[in-house]
Structures are given as C-alpha cells and as structure tokens.
Design a protein around this motif. Structure first.
Motif, mmCIF file in Angstrom:
data_model
loop_
_atom_site.group_PDB
_atom_site.id
_atom_site.type_symbol
_atom_site.label_atom_id
_atom_site.label_comp_id
_atom_site.label_asym_id
_atom_site.label_seq_id
_atom_site.Cartn_x
_atom_site.Cartn_y
_atom_site.Cartn_z
ATOM 1 N N HIS A 1 -3.767 -5.268 8.007
ATOM 2 C CA HIS A 1 -3.413 -6.222 6.962
ATOM 3 C C HIS A 1 -3.341 -7.590 7.605
ATOM 4 O O HIS A 1 -2.560 -7.774 8.534
ATOM 5 C CB HIS A 1 -2.062 -5.870 6.347
ATOM 6 C CG HIS A 1 -1.987 -4.441 5.873
ATOM 7 N ND1 HIS A 1 -1.706 -3.411 6.723
ATOM 8 C CD2 HIS A 1 -2.175 -3.890 4.662
ATOM 9 C CE1 HIS A 1 -1.720 -2.274 6.047
ATOM 10 N NE2 HIS A 1 -2.005 -2.532 4.788
ATOM 11 N N ASP B 1 -6.410 -6.376 3.082
ATOM 12 C CA ASP B 1 -6.212 -5.023 3.580
ATOM 13 C C ASP B 1 -7.571 -4.352 3.736
ATOM 14 O O ASP B 1 -8.378 -4.354 2.808
ATOM 15 C CB ASP B 1 -5.363 -4.268 2.526
ATOM 16 C CG ASP B 1 -4.847 -2.945 3.026
ATOM 17 O OD1 ASP B 1 -5.323 -2.480 4.080
ATOM 18 O OD2 ASP B 1 -3.978 -2.377 2.344
ATOM 19 N N HIS C 1 -2.808 2.302 -2.549
ATOM 20 C CA HIS C 1 -1.692 2.809 -1.757
ATOM 21 C C HIS C 1 -0.552 1.799 -1.779
ATOM 22 O O HIS C 1 -0.776 0.604 -1.957
ATOM 23 C CB HIS C 1 -2.133 3.123 -0.319
ATOM 24 C CG HIS C 1 -2.663 1.944 0.425
ATOM 25 N ND1 HIS C 1 -3.936 1.451 0.253
ATOM 26 C CD2 HIS C 1 -2.076 1.137 1.332
ATOM 27 C CE1 HIS C 1 -4.111 0.404 1.029
ATOM 28 N NE2 HIS C 1 -2.995 0.179 1.694
ATOM 29 N N ASP D 1 1.452 -0.223 5.524
ATOM 30 C CA ASP D 1 1.275 0.835 4.532
ATOM 31 C C ASP D 1 2.526 1.697 4.420
ATOM 32 O O ASP D 1 3.177 1.994 5.415
ATOM 33 C CB ASP D 1 0.086 1.719 4.921
ATOM 34 C CG ASP D 1 -1.242 1.011 4.695
ATOM 35 O OD1 ASP D 1 -1.261 0.027 3.947
ATOM 36 O OD2 ASP D 1 -2.246 1.455 5.264
HETATM 37 ZN ZN LIG Z 1 -2.518 -1.288 3.071
#
Ligand SMILES: [Zn+2]
Length: 138
Positions: free
Chosen positions: A38, A86, A92, A105
């Motif tokens: 990210h 991302d 997610h 995450d």
């Molecule tokens: Zn992610």
C-alpha cells in the motif's frame, strides 16, 4: 522464480501498458518482489528517489492514476482526502494505523457483513470499503 524486472514488465503488459522506463521503475517498486503493498504518491516518490530514479512527484501521481485506470491498482481513500494505492485489487478490508498513517490488510475471512442499508431510490451500491481505524494501546 521471476526476476523483479520480468515481473514488473509482465504486470504492465497484462494491463496493456507499454513498459516505459518510468513506468517500469515504479512497477518494480510496487510489485518487483511479488509482495502486495500500500503506497501513497509521496511514499512511492520517496522510494523512487532512494533508488536513484529521476521522477517527479507529479509523474508518480499520474502513473499511479494510470495504473488504477488500467485495473492494476485499487485506490483506497482514508479521511476523504488521503489516497492509498493497493497492489491487491481484490475486495478486502483494511486496517488504518492512525498513529503513523499506515494502511495494511485486515484478515478478510474474519469480516462478516450480514446486511447493508438499502441504497436510496435511483441509486445502487457501487462498492463497500471497510477501513478499520486503529490506535496503539497506551
Ligand atoms: Zn490492501
């Protein structure tokens, strides 16, 4: 094992993007090691600078936008203004670390959404972003 450059070239070509030198340099930083990450435009710009790549922040930003449009990245917005990009484009949930502004995450298998509010008349739900804000315990 794919080499970083090979992986980055493949990543670009699967989206129909020509592997220009700048795109390749940034793609390498994003997916060269095969790990999801990210980034913000600023953090990727800093990494590129550290590697000696001659790119401007505006180029980094525009390239990230182009990667998004090509479906290579997913944009996650936090606080309505801070954009993260991302490399994992599947749906997610995310943890947002308020202390240092990092996005990571969250375990998707632990998230259960049983019901969403009805969309207003004439609208449909386009997507649902789950960002769980964290702060470190004192
Ligand atoms: Zn992610």
């Amino acid at each position: 094992m794919a080499q970083p450059n090979e992986r980055a070239t493949h990543w670009l070509s699967q989206a129909g993007l020509r592997p220009t030198r700048q795109r390749l340099a940034l793609a390498n930083l994003l997916v060269g090691d095969g790990q999801h990450r990210h980034v913000t435009a600023e953090s990727l710009f800093d990494s590129a600078r550290d590697r000696g790549a001659a790119v401007s922040l505006a180029t980094v930003y525009n390239t990230l936008r182009a990667f998004c449009d090509a479906g290579l990245l997913q944009e996650v917005t936090v606080d309505g203004s801070k954009s993260y990009f991302d490399t994992n484009t599947h749906d997610h949930p995310h943890f947002y670390w308020e202390d240092d502004g990092q996005l990571s995450d969250a375990p998707a298998e632990q998230l259960v959404i049983t019901q969403l509010p009805d969309a207003p008349d004439g609208a449909e739900i386009a997507s649902v972003d789950v960002v769980i804000r964290l702060r470190r315990r004192a």
